[in-house]
Write an enzyme that holds these catalytic residues in place. Structure first.
Site, PDB file in Angstrom:
ATOM      1  N   LEU A  51     -35.731  66.678  42.716  1.00 26.11           N
ATOM      2  CA  LEU A  51     -34.917  65.498  42.443  1.00 26.11           C
ATOM      3  C   LEU A  51     -34.969  65.132  40.953  1.00 26.11           C
ATOM      4  CD1 LEU A  51     -33.273  63.362  44.061  1.00 26.11           C
ATOM      5  CD2 LEU A  51     -35.364  61.994  44.175  1.00 26.11           C
ATOM      6  N   SER A 117     -40.801  70.245  44.932  1.00 28.29           N
ATOM      7  CA  SER A 117     -40.459  68.910  45.416  1.00 28.29           C
ATOM      8  C   SER A 117     -39.282  68.966  46.393  1.00 28.29           C
ATOM      9  CB  SER A 117     -40.173  68.018  44.203  1.00 28.29           C
ATOM     10  OG  SER A 117     -40.179  66.671  44.563  1.00 28.29           O
ATOM     11  N   GLN A 118     -38.241  68.172  46.161  1.00 24.80           N
ATOM     12  CA  GLN A 118     -37.082  68.204  47.055  1.00 24.80           C
ATOM     13  C   GLN A 118     -36.555  69.632  47.228  1.00 24.80           C
ATOM     14  OE1 GLN A 118     -33.797  65.132  46.821  1.00 24.80           O
ATOM     15  NE2 GLN A 118     -32.712  66.845  45.890  1.00 24.80           N
ATOM     16  N   ASP A 233     -50.811  63.273  43.589  1.00 27.32           N
ATOM     17  CA  ASP A 233     -49.395  63.518  43.349  1.00 27.32           C
ATOM     18  C   ASP A 233     -48.642  62.246  42.938  1.00 27.32           C
ATOM     19  OD1 ASP A 233     -47.010  65.609  44.113  1.00 27.32           O
ATOM     20  OD2 ASP A 233     -46.472  63.551  44.602  1.00 27.32           O
ATOM     21  N   HIS A 288     -47.304  64.262  40.087  1.00 26.09           N
ATOM     22  CA  HIS A 288     -46.157  65.000  40.613  1.00 26.09           C
ATOM     23  C   HIS A 288     -45.373  65.779  39.560  1.00 26.09           C
ATOM     24  CE1 HIS A 288     -43.309  66.047  43.710  1.00 26.09           C
ATOM     25  NE2 HIS A 288     -42.314  65.658  42.940  1.00 26.09           N
TER      26      HIS A 288
END
Ligand SMILES: *[C@@H]1O[C@H](CO)[C@@H](O)[C@H](O)[C@H]1NC(C)=O
Ligand SMILES: *[C@@H]1O[C@H](CO)[C@@H](O)[C@H](O)[C@H]1NC(C)=O
Ligand SMILES: *[C@@H]1O[C@H](CO)[C@@H](O)[C@H](O)[C@H]1NC(C)=O
Ligand SMILES: *[C@@H]1O[C@H](CO)[C@@H](O)[C@H](O)[C@H]1NC(C)=O
Ligand SMILES: *[C@@H]1O[C@H](CO)[C@@H](O)[C@H](O)[C@H]1NC(C)=O
Ligand SMILES: *[C@@H]1O[C@H](CO)[C@@H](O)[C@H](O)[C@H]1NC(C)=O
Length: 307
Positions: A51, A117-118, A233, A288
């Site tokens: 993202l 991630s996403q 994260d 993250h």
């Protein structure tokens, strides 16, 4: 290289049979040969971003791979960058699949996926819906594989206390037009999630999916699943979602093997695990945004899989 080696070898054995050169030459040849074979055999690597990211965020990772696995053909797919990454995930799956397909076709021995991630959910979407993929290792780098229930990282976008109310938006037709809502997993509104999540609930086969059997078969084509995540994260919530664990109704985190989708093996997670093909790496101390630029993470959890 093989020919050169043979030529060198025969010359050496004839002329310097008794000299130390005659002993060293074959060993040197063997080393050179092994090195060249290794360089030549690295599978292509495809990176899918998360993202609000874009390919420029992966410069360090590209550098690491170039250093430890020189000659690897690495592609950071340049699609759905930054704000575009809010588009619905099925649309992104479609786009990334089109971009990755030719890379797979050029790779007789298969490719590796590194999905951040996403992007880890996009990759799962690709793997499930692509009957002829040739992904060897799927590396899921801090991805909310079981969904997300937290907004701390989006404080600038949402007011405080939005978390417990976001289901009102997310579990509607309109909400499902945003990627975040596609994997929003509110443990207090399970019925609505099951009824309305048209991405994660389908992918997990928690919602009736006419294509479930095919999707399982497709996913099982991968050789290894590598899950990387960690307690510091700060974005993935709960962070254990990166390991297929998630909140129960009381917001207590239950591990992967306690999840219904695991116990019922709805999308073959249990099968993969029983096959011995899931590796878990829990790495502390990594916020993250730094997963793909942390050298320790790369050396410990990623490098060995990119062969
Ligand atoms: C890979 O590393 C070599 C040696 O450090 C460097 O010359 C080359 O430009 C790098 N290639 C890429 C694509 O970064
Ligand atoms: C890397 O892979 C892509 C896609 O298969 C291909 O078009 C490109 O020529 C490759 N690059 C190199 C340097 O082999
Ligand atoms: C889920 O959908 C069914 C059928 O569309 C409907 O009857 C039911 O009330 C819905 N449940 C919730 C909690 O929205
Ligand atoms: C199932 O597959 C069919 C044909 O391949 C496709 O048209 C349909 O959209 C798929 N259904 C879902 C829920 O993805
Ligand atoms: C959640 O908490 C309530 C009250 O403490 C308890 O009765 C219930 O069994 C818990 N549910 C789960 C799934 O642990
Ligand atoms: C990199 O990863 C290591 C191992 O998890 C961790 O201890 C360290 O804090 C990380 N460094 C940064 C800058 O994220």
């Amino acid at each position: 290289p093989t020919l050169a080696c043979l030529w060198l070898l025969s010359g050496m054995t004839m002329r310097h049979r008794s000299g130390y050169f005659g002993v060293l030459a074959p060993i040197c040849c063997l080393l050179v040969f092994l090195l060249l074979t290794l360089v030549a055999s690295y599978k292509p690597v495809v990176i899918v971003h998360g993202l609000f990211d874009s390919p420029s965020d992966f410069q360090q990772l590209l550098g690491f791979i170039n250093e430890t696995h020189p000659g690897t053909n690495v592609t950071v797919v340049d699609l759905f960058d930054r704000g575009e990454s809010l588009k619905p995930l099925w649309q992104q799956v479609e786009g990334f699949r089109h971009a990755i397909y030719p890379i797979m076709q050029n790779a007789a021995d298969g490719v590796h996926l590194v999905c951040y991630s996403q992007g880890g959910l996009i990759c799962r979407g690709i793997l499930s819906t692509m009957p002829d993929h040739n992904v060897d290792t799927f590396i899921s780098l801090s991805s909310p594989q079981m969904g997300q229930y937290g907004l701390d990282y989006l404080r600038w976008l949402f007011p405080k206390h939005m978390k417990s109310n976001l289901y009102r938006l997310c579990y509607t037709q309109l909400g499902q037009d945003f990627s975040i809502c596609n994997y929003w997993n509110d443990p207090h509104h399970r019925d609505l999630y099951l009824n309305n999540s048209n991405f994660l609930a389908l992918l997990n086969d928690e919602r009736i999916n006419p294509n479930a059997t095919d999707w399982k078969k497709n996913l099982l084509r991968i050789r290894k699943l590598v899950l990387i995540g960690g307690p510091d994260d700060g974005v993935i919530t709960p962070w254990q979602s990166s390991m297929f664990a998630f909140y129960d109704v009381n917001e207590t985190v239950r591990d992967m093997t306690s999840q219904l989708v695991y116990l019922q093996d709805t999308f073959c997670l249990k099968t993969l695990y029983a096959r011995g093909d899931i590796r878990f790496y829990t790495m502390p101390g990594v916020p993250h945004t730094l997963w793909h630029s942390n050298r320790t993470v790369y050396d410990t959890c990623i490098a060995k899989w990119l062969t």
